[in-house]
Design an enzyme around this catalytic site. Sequence first.
Site, mmCIF file in Angstrom:
data_model
loop_
_atom_site.group_PDB
_atom_site.id
_atom_site.type_symbol
_atom_site.label_atom_id
_atom_site.label_comp_id
_atom_site.label_asym_id
_atom_site.label_seq_id
_atom_site.Cartn_x
_atom_site.Cartn_y
_atom_site.Cartn_z
ATOM 1 N N ASN A 1 0.791 -1.228 0.000
ATOM 2 C CA ASN A 1 0.000 0.000 0.000
ATOM 3 C C ASN A 1 0.824 1.280 0.000
ATOM 4 O O ASN A 1 0.364 2.315 -0.481
ATOM 5 C CB ASN A 1 -0.923 0.019 1.227
ATOM 6 C CG ASN A 1 -2.355 -0.325 0.858
ATOM 7 O OD1 ASN A 1 -2.655 -0.595 -0.297
ATOM 8 N ND2 ASN A 1 -3.238 -0.319 1.836
ATOM 9 N N ASP B 1 -13.526 -4.820 6.513
ATOM 10 C CA ASP B 1 -14.004 -6.154 6.858
ATOM 11 C C ASP B 1 -15.482 -6.136 7.223
ATOM 12 O O ASP B 1 -16.230 -7.066 6.898
ATOM 13 C CB ASP B 1 -13.168 -6.745 7.991
ATOM 14 C CG ASP B 1 -13.067 -5.822 9.194
ATOM 15 O OD1 ASP B 1 -13.410 -4.629 9.076
ATOM 16 O OD2 ASP B 1 -12.642 -6.296 10.265
ATOM 17 N N CYS C 1 -12.762 -0.423 8.608
ATOM 18 C CA CYS C 1 -14.059 -1.082 8.425
ATOM 19 C C CYS C 1 -14.248 -1.814 7.102
ATOM 20 O O CYS C 1 -15.374 -2.199 6.765
ATOM 21 C CB CYS C 1 -15.198 -0.065 8.581
ATOM 22 S SG CYS C 1 -15.176 0.818 10.153
#
EC number: 2.4.99.-
Length: 746
Positions: free
Chosen positions: A536, A671, A669
């Site tokens: 990332n 997941d 969030c």
Amino acid sequence: MAGRRAMRPGGSSSSMRGVVARLVAARSPAVSFLVAAAAGAALVGGVYFWLVVSSFRLPDSRAVGCLPDGEGSWAIGMYYGKSPLELRPIELEGKSNGNSSAWPVANPVLTCATPTEAGYPSNFVADPFLYVQGDTLFLFFETKTVSTMQGDIGVARSLDQGATWEFLGIALDEAWHLSYPFVFKYDNEIYMMPEGNKKKELRLYRATKFPLEWTLEKVLINKPLIDSSLVQYDGLWWLFASDFTRHGIEKNAELEIWYSNSPLGPWNEHKQNPIYRSDKSLGARNGGRLFIFEGSLYRPGQDCSGTYGRKVKLYKVEKLTKEEYKEVPVNLGIEETKKGRNAWNGMRYHHIDAQQLASGGWIAVMDGDRVPSGDSTRRSLFGYMGFSVAVALVIFVGFVKGAISCYIPPSFWVPLTRRSELSRILPVHRFNLKIRRYSTSIGRNISATKARLSEKTWSNTLFFCVIALIGIVNVCIAVHFLLGGNGAEEAYTHQGQRSQFTMVTMTYEARLWNLKLFVEHYSRCESVREIVVVWNKGNHPTSDAFDSTVPVRIRVEEINSLNNRFRVDPLIKTRAVLELDDDIMMTCSDVEKGFKVWREHPERMVGFYPRMIDGDPLQYRNERYARGKKGYNLILTGAAFMDSEFAFSKYWSKEAKEGRDYVHKNFNCEDLLMNFLYANASSERTVEYVHPAWAIDTSKLSSVAISRDTQKHYDIRTKCLAKFASIYGPLPQKWLFGMREDGWDK
């Protein structure tokens, strides 16, 4: 005289009772030590079992087949290629079977479970030979029958080029051990030439009703030949075999050649026999069917150095006449696994049968084993040795402690006698004096030793610490070898087949050290095919920076977003994906359990961290809350299996855009969003939990983890729940813990 005799026994009895009382009192510290040592050993053994041994695949005590066997745990795999020198395992060929959720099918395709589940209990299958009949494949192999503990010849059939197999039964069963079922066709008849050296002859059988009924055709050679292979080459039939009567350095190191005008004989010995006779590493013993490729003859042989059947070596025959024979080693062309015992053929592979199909391509079967020869016997020996040493150390220290605490006076050894009697027992008196003198000397030495050991010095402390350490090590050795099965973290089958999955983890520059540990550990898990690192942020490493047994692919992202975790990736070749944070460490055995559960229900997310989301408004809480509620309705995708085709396309669908934008904005969030998307797409159950033996979350030790501030992290996720519920509707009902029969979800 009578009075004096009456007094003497009474005094002696009183003295003896006193001594015995002192012995009992002195023994109590030793008894206490032994009890404490036994309890400590049990505690150490229990902790070691929980941390290490519990991750191994342990034998099922209820099983009727696939039991630990001193000969190994052989299984059979499929290989394909354009050339017999460039073969690839079935999992790289993209062959799938939706009935068993095997996307793709992975080796081994045939194990001891295949005949066992068909009603023919077996401990292993080995020595495979193919017989190709149009589009149908027949596979003949040795199966170690549990009831007789000897080899029989089993046969299986495949209608899809080896992806799935049906066990047909036992093709040949004699009163002696059978193996190496060399099957071939000659003059429109199908023959089998199995090894049966116990009869001290090489027999040829003919099929009367192929593939299950055979009759003895003739005895080819009256000699106990093993691993015999035939090939027609340069106008003659050639038989390659080894004499099993050889001993010492010649055992598994001898090769003989015979020739004839017909496979039915008569056979003549080669003038150079024996071709080999002393080096086990040369591949003298045959390792399967000889084959001809591009006009050249090739012979597979077994390298038996170190252990029986360690690996297959391939030889190109440069000269073969009645008078001369010469061969040179060539590359087998099959990449060896680096997963050790965690791979089905990680320790040895000793047999291959490669044949060309009508299409021009090549197909091959190969057997393999995850343990060396005699492993079960060796593990028992090491385990009992460790147990014996640990017990001996405890007894030794207890004896020393008890002996030091116990002082035995000289009167215990020699009762006092009156002077008036000395003239009559003078020799005995002198002997008693010597005993008293030695007893006194021993007592002084014991007292001195006790005083030295009672001193709190570093040398005494070091001595007892070393003894304790040796004892702990031997307790662990005993637990490891006696209770640890074969020491492997094996994959599980579903519907008789194995498969593979891709691991996906997301990270960035600051967590590189963690990532290296992650890759090194999980790449050894048997079902892992590839590890994809979603990079990332920051300077990314190269794939060769990792100690990995599987390919590692670095997928560099343009923007730093948690949505990247679920990006559609056409380079992923498996349906199953394990999304796993790089700061979570658990055993390969637990990972394999999760994969098996997912294959049972590929429409679900199967993970290791459950949550119970309820309340009005919805509130995010930890696992302890779910345990208190005795159920869960959400699985964290930081450690979860999912169907990559469904999950990734769903996450990047138009309907999920608003949720993705919210995830990107709050950097949290993703997941939770995936759980809502799954729940929104189905009215059936969408999540399932698997309880790991243990798991370590190193994010709590990191200063860069987004969840290091637990309360702030939970507050953000509570807001996410409200947002996603308003967009996608509620989460499903509560699912109870402990619903599985195997107890994996407790």
